[in-house]
Design a protein around this motif. Structure first.
Motif, mmCIF file in Angstrom:
data_model
loop_
_atom_site.group_PDB
_atom_site.id
_atom_site.type_symbol
_atom_site.label_atom_id
_atom_site.label_comp_id
_atom_site.label_asym_id
_atom_site.label_seq_id
_atom_site.Cartn_x
_atom_site.Cartn_y
_atom_site.Cartn_z
ATOM 1 N N LEU A 36 56.883 38.009 73.106
ATOM 2 C CA LEU A 36 55.726 38.418 72.314
ATOM 3 C C LEU A 36 55.983 39.769 71.679
ATOM 4 O O LEU A 36 56.485 40.686 72.334
ATOM 5 C CB LEU A 36 54.475 38.489 73.214
ATOM 6 N N ARG A 37 55.658 39.893 70.398
ATOM 7 C CA ARG A 37 55.827 41.143 69.661
ATOM 8 C C ARG A 37 54.507 41.536 69.007
ATOM 9 O O ARG A 37 53.597 40.725 68.851
ATOM 10 C CB ARG A 37 56.905 40.977 68.584
ATOM 11 N N GLY A 38 54.423 42.816 68.604
ATOM 12 C CA GLY A 38 53.204 43.316 67.978
ATOM 13 C C GLY A 38 53.077 42.846 66.540
ATOM 14 O O GLY A 38 53.766 41.930 66.085
ATOM 15 N N SER A 39 52.208 43.499 65.784
ATOM 16 C CA SER A 39 51.948 43.082 64.406
ATOM 17 C C SER A 39 53.181 43.228 63.532
ATOM 18 O O SER A 39 53.348 42.520 62.539
ATOM 19 C CB SER A 39 50.800 43.917 63.822
ATOM 20 N N LYS A 40 54.077 44.156 63.907
ATOM 21 C CA LYS A 40 55.291 44.335 63.094
ATOM 22 C C LYS A 40 56.278 43.182 63.303
ATOM 23 O O LYS A 40 57.138 42.947 62.475
ATOM 24 C CB LYS A 40 55.977 45.667 63.461
ATOM 25 N N GLY A 41 56.149 42.510 64.422
ATOM 26 C CA GLY A 41 57.113 41.442 64.711
ATOM 27 C C GLY A 41 56.468 40.088 64.780
ATOM 28 O O GLY A 41 56.802 39.284 65.637
ATOM 29 N N LYS A 42 55.488 39.839 63.957
ATOM 30 C CA LYS A 42 54.805 38.548 63.971
ATOM 31 C C LYS A 42 55.784 37.422 63.672
ATOM 32 O O LYS A 42 56.699 37.583 62.868
ATOM 33 C CB LYS A 42 53.673 38.528 62.932
ATOM 34 N N GLU A 43 55.554 36.297 64.312
ATOM 35 C CA GLU A 43 56.444 35.163 64.115
ATOM 36 C C GLU A 43 56.279 34.607 62.698
ATOM 37 O O GLU A 43 55.211 34.667 62.111
ATOM 38 C CB GLU A 43 56.114 34.072 65.124
ATOM 39 N N LYS A 44 57.339 34.093 62.175
ATOM 40 C CA LYS A 44 57.302 33.484 60.852
ATOM 41 C C LYS A 44 56.645 32.124 60.942
ATOM 42 O O LYS A 44 56.966 31.315 61.795
ATOM 43 C CB LYS A 44 58.735 33.338 60.314
ATOM 44 N N ARG A 45 55.699 31.892 60.061
ATOM 45 C CA ARG A 45 54.951 30.643 60.090
ATOM 46 C C ARG A 45 55.464 29.702 59.023
ATOM 47 O O ARG A 45 55.777 30.107 57.916
ATOM 48 C CB ARG A 45 53.459 30.909 59.884
ATOM 49 N N ARG A 98 45.866 31.421 66.986
ATOM 50 C CA ARG A 98 46.587 31.382 65.708
ATOM 51 C C ARG A 98 48.018 31.889 65.857
ATOM 52 O O ARG A 98 48.545 32.562 64.991
ATOM 53 C CB ARG A 98 45.827 32.194 64.654
ATOM 54 N N ASN A 99 48.621 31.557 66.998
ATOM 55 C CA ASN A 99 49.976 32.003 67.280
ATOM 56 C C ASN A 99 50.625 30.988 68.212
ATOM 57 O O ASN A 99 50.124 30.736 69.308
ATOM 58 C CB ASN A 99 49.946 33.401 67.930
ATOM 59 N N VAL A 100 51.745 30.404 67.775
ATOM 60 C CA VAL A 100 52.407 29.360 68.559
ATOM 61 C C VAL A 100 52.965 29.931 69.856
ATOM 62 O O VAL A 100 52.813 29.326 70.934
ATOM 63 C CB VAL A 100 53.531 28.704 67.734
ATOM 64 N N LEU A 140 47.280 25.570 57.322
ATOM 65 C CA LEU A 140 46.213 25.250 58.267
ATOM 66 C C LEU A 140 45.388 26.484 58.600
ATOM 67 O O LEU A 140 44.146 26.427 58.632
ATOM 68 C CB LEU A 140 46.830 24.667 59.544
ATOM 69 N N PHE A 141 46.067 27.611 58.830
ATOM 70 C CA PHE A 141 45.345 28.832 59.163
ATOM 71 C C PHE A 141 44.485 29.303 57.992
ATOM 72 O O PHE A 141 43.378 29.806 58.177
ATOM 73 C CB PHE A 141 46.326 29.931 59.569
ATOM 74 N N GLN A 142 44.983 29.149 56.764
ATOM 75 C CA GLN A 142 44.224 29.563 55.600
ATOM 76 C C GLN A 142 42.953 28.740 55.439
ATOM 77 O O GLN A 142 41.883 29.262 55.115
ATOM 78 C CB GLN A 142 45.087 29.427 54.340
ATOM 79 N N LYS A 143 43.060 27.413 55.690
ATOM 80 C CA LYS A 143 41.902 26.539 55.519
ATOM 81 C C LYS A 143 40.844 26.770 56.592
ATOM 82 O O LYS A 143 39.654 26.575 56.346
ATOM 83 C CB LYS A 143 42.354 25.076 55.536
ATOM 84 N N THR A 144 41.289 27.166 57.777
ATOM 85 C CA THR A 144 40.328 27.363 58.879
ATOM 86 C C THR A 144 39.849 28.811 58.986
ATOM 87 O O THR A 144 38.975 29.092 59.804
ATOM 88 C CB THR A 144 40.971 26.953 60.208
ATOM 89 N N GLN A 145 40.396 29.689 58.160
ATOM 90 C CA GLN A 145 40.027 31.094 58.245
ATOM 91 C C GLN A 145 38.539 31.286 57.982
ATOM 92 O O GLN A 145 37.843 32.021 58.691
ATOM 93 C CB GLN A 145 40.857 31.918 57.249
#
Length: 634
Positions: free
Chosen positions: A488-497, A352-354, A504-509
């Protein structure tokens, strides 16, 4: 300084090394030969000795038996077999797998030189031939036109075949069918007896008269001339003037005791193309050559040759081995690319991360490109086995990178800096992934003890898989830490989706949460019912073993090359004329019943050459063959 730390401190040098290997791999790929299977050389050598006019019994006693007795003493000989036919002896020597056939050929030559004085004077020198399946014609051409068979064959042998043999990768162009010119001398027995002239003396006189001989040199007037006597002439009239004897002081010429006529050799084979008599040219590639490249080179020059042919004479390609090879290789490449794409999609859905997906997915192309370096320097080819090895290892190539990245990500979540997390995360799992890679490679170790054709086929696959896994391991411990420390960054630096990715991520969650919960319940059940689970695994495994006898076994799976080959065999001793009648009947049936027919090549009699040597009982005037090329329905 360890490998991981060195990569993080010197990222540019590591990238340059990786880039150099990739460039080398691309160059190697462009120079790799393409074939259907690896180069397979059977350890068989044949000794062919011609004894014109001798019966099979004479050939057996005078030629075959002395050769058999002598060569059977050579080292590493496994089996010796022979066939004695009218005018020819064929002795096949099978060696143990792994024998150096070049050294074996030298030993055979030395053995033959020791017994050559025992052969009859009329026997020709023995010829040593190695059995090589790659010498099957990669391209078969037919030649037809409004010319008689002698002229058509002469055109093929003297003009077309040399042009084809000049192309890169072509070993030879063999001509089949047609008639071979032969000057025939018919003598009158009564005249020979009246002059008390033996036949062998006439033969010696003709042989001496039909020959160019040096006559020394002549110096005169400050110049020097080379003198030679001209005896060789294609004209029948000049041959009739050869003096063969002197009777009562009068020279006896060849025309006085017989006549000379321009004829053709007795036919040993007859070739038909699409039901019409014609000429066939079989193009063979050089040993280790690129089948596809050789065919392409020949196809390019065919239009140029066609322009120089007499009016009405034309080519037709009736068999092309490269067609099936291209399709097989393209299908395998397509499946491998599809597998790599699906692997990347699955990674993206689960990570779940490009950014993480791209960091891991790079292992697939880089590892495959690096493997081409091994294939090139190992003198392998791009074939079904090597590409199958790459396709087999595609899913495994990302495993090491996934383990490294997930552990690095865990350290990032603990608040460590990207550089520190990349080093610690990669170092902690380096030993487990090294062990896992070595375990995967060791699986192929038993192939080192396999002998025979299976070793020639599957060893290349083993090398391909092993080297691609090692390349993936190297990339996981060098390139992956460098990329994670930069991107790559931690949870504070998550990439903008983007909205699409987020949707897509919401539907497959819900789906992934359900899978995760089901897996947890399965683990809990297995841990609380250990005996039942172990017993169930044993029962399923035992049941699967009982299914083995029900499975079929075969060396290669069935494949459709779009070609049908058939052999025709009449009772031994049947004349060529009878074989031709049967072959013509088969041709009539095929031409009328097979609607998908593209071309038909049929032959009555086996003729000369390799078809006689390796044809076994399917060689001789009583045998025939037919090859059908079908229309590609796709």
């Amino acid at each position: 300084m360890d490998l991981i730390q060195g990569s993080l401190r010197n990222p540019i040098s590591r990238f340059m090394v990786a880039l150099a290997i990739v460039i080398l791999g691309i160059i190697a790929f462009s120079n790799l030969a393409i074939d259907l299977f690896p180069d397979i050389s059977y350890p068989i050598i044949s000794i062919v000795t011609e004894y014109p006019g001798a019966s099979p019994e004479d050939v057996e006693i005078s030629i075959t038996r002395p050769i058999e007795k002598r060569v059977s003493r050579i080292q590493n000989v496994r089996f010796v077999s022979s066939r004695s036919r009218e005018g020819i002896s064929i002795v096949n020597i099978e060696f143990y797998w792994g024998t150096n056939l070049d050294l074996a050929s030298t030993d055979i030559q030395q053995a033959l030189s020791q017994i050559q004085d025992l052969f009859p004077e009329e026997a020709k020198l023995p010829v040593i031939i190695k059995f090589d399946p790659s010498q099957i014609s990669v391209l078969v051409l037919s030649l037809t036109g409004p010319m008689d068979e002698f002229q058509l064959r002469e055109l093929a042998e003297d003009f077309i075949a040399p042009r084809l043999e000049s192309q890169k990768g072509v070993a030879s162009a063999n001509v089949f069918g047609g008639q071979v010119r032969e000057i025939q001398i018919e003598l009158e027995r009564s005249k020979l007896e009246g002059m008390n002239l033996p036949l062998d003396k006439v033969a010696q006189a003709v042989r001496a008269g039909f020959m160019d001989k040096p006559g020394g040199s002549l110096k005169t007037g400050g110049r020097e001339y080379v003198v030679r006597t001209i005896g060789r002439s294609p004209a029948v009239r000049e041959l009739e003037e050869i003096v063969v004897h002197s009777h009562n002081g009068t020279p006896v010429r060849l025309r006085d005791i017989g006549r000379v006529r321009d004829g053709a050799e007795d036919a040993e084979t007859e070739v038909h193309v699409n039901g019409v008599r014609g000429i066939v040219i079989g193009v063979q590639k050089q040993i280790g050559g690129n089948t596809v490249s050789v065919v392409d080179n020949v196809r390019k020059i065919l239009p140029e040759i066609q322009k120089e042919l007499p009016k009405g004479v034309s080519f037709q390609i009736i068999n092309d081995q490269s067609t099936f090879i291209r399709k097989s290789i393209q299908n395998l490449q397509k499946e491998a690319m599809m597998g790599a794409l699906l692997a990347a999609v699955i990674l993206f859905l689960f990570l779940r991360n490009v950014t993480s997906t791209l960091i891991i997915a790079h292992s697939i192309p880089i590892s495959i490109i690096c493997t081409f370096v091994l294939l090139y320097f190992g003198k392998f080819t791009i074939n079904i086995m090597t590409l199958g090895g790459l396709a087999l290892g595609v899913g495994r190539l990302v495993d090491d990178a996934i383990v490294v990245l997930e552990n690095i990500n865990r350290h990032l979540e603990l608040g460590e800096s990207p550089m520190e997390a990349s080093y610690k995360g990669a170092r902690e799992v380096s030993k487990p992934i090294i062990a896992a890679t070595i375990t995967s490679i060791v699986v192929f170790l038993p192939l080192a003890f396999v002998k025979g054709i299976a070793a020639l086929l599957f060893v290349q696959m083993a090398y391909t898989v092993a080297f691609s896994l090692l390349a993936s391991l190297f990339g996981s411990l060098t390139i992956v830490p460098i990329l994670t420390s930069r991107f790559l960054r931690g949870s504070k630096g998550k990439e903008k989706r983007s909205s699409v990715t987020h949707s897509l991520f919401q539907k497959t969650q819900t789906l992934f949460l359900g899978i995760d919960q089901s897996y947890q319940r399965a683990i809990e059940f297995a841990l609380s019912h250990r005996g039942f689970v172990v017993l169930g695994v044993v029962v399923i495994f035992s049941g699967s073993l009982l299914l083995i006898p029900l499975l079929g076994t075969e060396f290669f799976p069935p494949s459709d090359e779009g070609q049908v080959r058939m052999g025709i065999r009449l009772p031994p001793g049947s004349p060529l004329e009878e074989t031709k009648k049967r072959v013509e009947k088969v041709e009539t049936i095929i031409l009328s019943e097979v609607s998908e027919l593209s071309s038909l090549w049929a032959r009555a009699g086996s003729g000369k050459g390799r078809s006689v040597i390796f044809g076994g009982r399917f060689a001789g005037p009583h045998t025939g063959s037919a090859s059908l090329m079908l229309v590609d329905q796709s």
